[in-house]
Design an enzyme around this catalytic site. Structure first.
Site, mmCIF file in Angstrom:
data_model
loop_
_atom_site.group_PDB
_atom_site.id
_atom_site.type_symbol
_atom_site.label_atom_id
_atom_site.label_comp_id
_atom_site.label_asym_id
_atom_site.label_seq_id
_atom_site.Cartn_x
_atom_site.Cartn_y
_atom_site.Cartn_z
ATOM 1 N N SER A 52 -16.422 -9.196 -26.269
ATOM 2 C CA SER A 52 -16.905 -10.482 -26.781
ATOM 3 C C SER A 52 -16.977 -11.520 -25.664
ATOM 4 C CB SER A 52 -15.968 -11.030 -27.861
ATOM 5 O OG SER A 52 -15.887 -10.122 -28.912
ATOM 6 N N LYS A 54 -5.415 -9.176 -19.502
ATOM 7 C CA LYS A 54 -5.753 -9.495 -20.896
ATOM 8 C C LYS A 54 -5.514 -10.972 -21.249
ATOM 9 C CE LYS A 54 -6.907 -7.327 -24.729
ATOM 10 N NZ LYS A 54 -7.893 -6.215 -24.712
ATOM 11 N N ASP A 70 -12.444 -8.242 -25.264
ATOM 12 C CA ASP A 70 -13.035 -8.032 -23.933
ATOM 13 C C ASP A 70 -14.564 -8.038 -23.980
ATOM 14 O OD1 ASP A 70 -10.407 -7.711 -23.315
ATOM 15 O OD2 ASP A 70 -10.497 -5.530 -23.125
ATOM 16 N N GLY A 73 -16.472 -6.173 -31.182
ATOM 17 C CA GLY A 73 -15.670 -7.105 -31.975
ATOM 18 C C GLY A 73 -14.319 -7.344 -31.325
ATOM 19 N N GLY A 74 -14.013 -6.596 -30.276
ATOM 20 C CA GLY A 74 -12.774 -6.798 -29.531
ATOM 21 C C GLY A 74 -12.949 -7.947 -28.557
ATOM 22 N N CYS A 109 5.161 -6.126 1.891
ATOM 23 C CA CYS A 109 5.534 -4.707 1.916
ATOM 24 C C CYS A 109 4.731 -3.934 2.968
ATOM 25 C CB CYS A 109 5.381 -4.099 0.518
ATOM 26 S SG CYS A 109 6.249 -2.530 0.390
ATOM 27 N N TYR A 110 3.793 -3.069 2.567
ATOM 28 C CA TYR A 110 3.014 -2.361 3.595
ATOM 29 C C TYR A 110 2.295 -3.370 4.493
ATOM 30 C CZ TYR A 110 -0.265 0.580 6.045
ATOM 31 O OH TYR A 110 -0.966 1.201 7.036
ATOM 32 N N GLU A 157 5.280 -10.972 -5.824
ATOM 33 C CA GLU A 157 4.350 -11.071 -6.964
ATOM 34 C C GLU A 157 4.890 -10.447 -8.240
ATOM 35 O OE1 GLU A 157 4.183 -9.095 -4.442
ATOM 36 O OE2 GLU A 157 3.177 -7.194 -4.851
ATOM 37 N N GLY A 163 0.844 -1.198 0.000
ATOM 38 C CA GLY A 163 0.000 0.000 0.000
ATOM 39 C C GLY A 163 0.870 1.235 0.000
ATOM 40 N N HIS A 194 8.499 -7.672 -2.826
ATOM 41 C CA HIS A 194 7.263 -8.067 -3.512
ATOM 42 C C HIS A 194 7.453 -9.389 -4.264
ATOM 43 C CE1 HIS A 194 4.856 -4.331 -3.088
ATOM 44 N NE2 HIS A 194 6.035 -3.786 -2.917
#
Ligand code: XMP
Length: 514
Positions: free
Chosen positions: A232, A370, A230, A227-228, A85-86, A174, A58, A172
């Site tokens: 769809s 994505k 996301d 038509g993209g 971290c935080y 991640e 954070g 971190h």
């Protein structure tokens, strides 16, 4: 707990930029997870039977007046916790450790020395690169905690109380720069929390479909399809949940690539048998765009007209209860929704006005990145061509025609662009070049064809490689592929007599020409 694998981990969001990234790493390790605010009550957490909890980072200092705090009762709930971290500092402060402010920030790749004689760091090298970003640091671990890692400037780079299964890392795990970050998260999930790791992406689709079904009940939903990938994937999830109670509106502004409008219709009407309204609004958009050359003006006109057409169509449906949107996580974080700090506003979030009278918004992909959306798309049998479609800007070809837009110019650009895409796919480069397209430059130049002089259009080809589209390099397309594309465009597309290849990176150039 509503998920197919019946085990879940909670990520408590302390306002860091990486909460979703932690979630994504956990999902990649096949463990279901939920993100909730640090304010979630201990009784609520206990009632969910989480296998473990991860505290995110954070932006605050634990000493700030309104700094997020955790309830010390959580540490006695018998649930394994990893503070990052935080989150590590908040844990230390809550149970008797000491956190101090340094005068210098420790930032970036840092050598960390590990004690690997404990479940969290089992198998981790005694010296490994970790990514740090902090000013405050834990100067003294709480009672019963062992120091498990140190760095040059961090006396407690990691600490743990093996009996209570409480762990904390100042770095971190991640982020990709932490060399063995995935192993450390895996150790926490499997060796500390004893998760089984049987959750898969198809469970995500099933869970979302069930959730949407419950949320919508016998009400109705409308979704704007572009038509993209996301929108769809979002539409197909809703369709699987509620079938014909979903209506999709596809506004064809005539600025899509060659045949794209028909392809969208084919997939959603024929393959998925959806209620689809295709609005052929080409003329309307072209009339509004007549004689407009300024790029931002084009964007504004297209954006406004798009909303107008969508609203008109939605109103024709009568009362619709929900609006479905393909918002994905990067859209959310860039808009600063949730606990994270605001970075910039984004056109995809809240792109449609909320005064059409919807009672709610459905955004099933809000937590995904994505590539995860693509994985869900493939699970749902959406054709690969659509799932792997390269990013395409909302204003479409309008910002790839320099100057004003006419039907003739659109036809030239569509044909040239289609040849470029076809040849890139034939050369097997369509996944390695992240965005590639043709631009009608607005420049005319002299050429010679047959025995005659020509004075015709210049097409520019643009291809870039990038990870985040914020910076990009121009793609090194092999010369023979470029040669073939150039020959074909000149031979097959009337009124083009010159092809150039754009060799500028971003920055200083942008990816699009306008
Ligand atoms: P630039 O040209 O800014 O593009 O380097 C970065 C990425 O954003 C896309 N782009 C847009 N997308 N509306 C959109 O939806 C826009 O007005 C717009 N302008 C650029 C571009 O295609 C690239 O992927």
């Amino acid at each position: 707990m509503m998920n197919a694998s019946n085990e879940a981990v909670l990520i408590m969001d302390f306002g860091g930029q990486y909460s979703q990234l932690i979630a994504r790493r956990v999902r990649d390790l096949h463990v279901y997870c939920e993100i909730k605010s640090y304010k979630t009550s201990v009784s609520d957490i206990k009632s969910k039977n989480y296998k473990g909890i991860i505290f995110s980072g954070g932006p605050n200092s634990v000493y700030e007046e309104n700094a997020p705090k955790c309830d010390p009762a959580l540490f006695d709930a018998g649930i394994p916790i990893l503070g990052i971290c935080y989150g590590a500092q908040a844990m230390a402060q809550a149970i008797g450790g000491t956190v101090e402010s340094s005068t210098v920030k420790e930032y970036g790749n840092t050598v960390v020395n590990f004690n690997n004689d404990n479940p969290l760091f089992s198998g981790i090298k005694s010296e490994s690169i970790c990514w740090m970003s902090h000013t405050d640091y834990i100067s003294k671990a709480p009672e019963n905690f062992k120091i498990l890692a140190t760095s040059k400037t961090c006396p407690v780079a990691a600490m743990g109380d093996e009996n209570r299964k409480l762990y904390a890392t100042q770095f971190h795990p991640e982020v990709q720069h932490t060399e063995q970050g995935n192993e450390i998260l895996g150790n926490f999930l499997f060796k500390v929390c004893c998760c089984s790791g049987d959750w898969i992406m198809s469970s995500f689709a099933k869970e979302q479909i069930e959730k949407i079904r419950q949320q919508v009940g016998d009400k109705t939903v409308v979704c704007g399809l572009s038509g993209g990938v996301d929108s769809s994937v979002a539409a197909v999830l809703v369709h699987k949940a509620i079938g014909k109670k979903l209506t999709c509106i596809f506004v064809d502004h005539g600025l899509l690539r060659k045949n794209e409008g028909d392809e969208v219709e084919e997939v959603f009407r024929k393959q998925f048998d959806m209620n689809l309204i295709r609005v052929n609004a080409q003329d309307r958009f072209l009339t509004k765009l007549a004689c407009v050359s300024e790029p931002e003006e084009k964007r504004k006109i297209i954006g406004e007209e798009f909303i107008r057409v969508f609203e008109e169509e939605a109103k024709k449906l009568g009362s619709v209860d929900f609006l479905c949107q393909g918002t994905i996580y990067p859209d959310v974080v860039e808009s600063g929704i949730g606990e994270a700090a605001v970075i910039k506003s984004h056109h995809n979030v809240g792109g449609l006005p909320d005064d059409i009278g919807f009672t709610g918004i459905i955004e099933p992909l809000r937590d995904l990145f994505k590539d995860e959306v693509r994985r869900v798309g493939l699970e749902l049998d959406i054709p690969e061509k659509l799932v792997w479609r390269q990013p395409f800007p909302g204003p479409g070809l309008a910002i790839r025609i320099i100057g004003d837009i006419t039907n003739e110019k659109l036809d030239i650009l569509k044909d040239a662009d289609a040849i470029f895409r076809e040849e890139i796919a034939l050369a097997g480069l369509d996944r390695s070049i992240h965005q590639y397209f043709a631009v009608l430059t607005g420049i005319r130049s002299v050429g010679v064809m047959g025995d005659g002089r020509t004075y015709d259009n210049t097409i520019a080809l643009r291809g870039v490689t990038t990870t985040d589209f914020m910076t990009a390099d121009w793609a090194r397309i092999p010369y023979d592929v470029l040669a073939k594309i150039s020959n074909r465009i000149i031979n097959e597309v009337k009124h083009v007599n010159r092809i150039v290849y754009d060799i500028t990176s971003k920055p200083p150039a942008t990816i699009e020409w306008e």
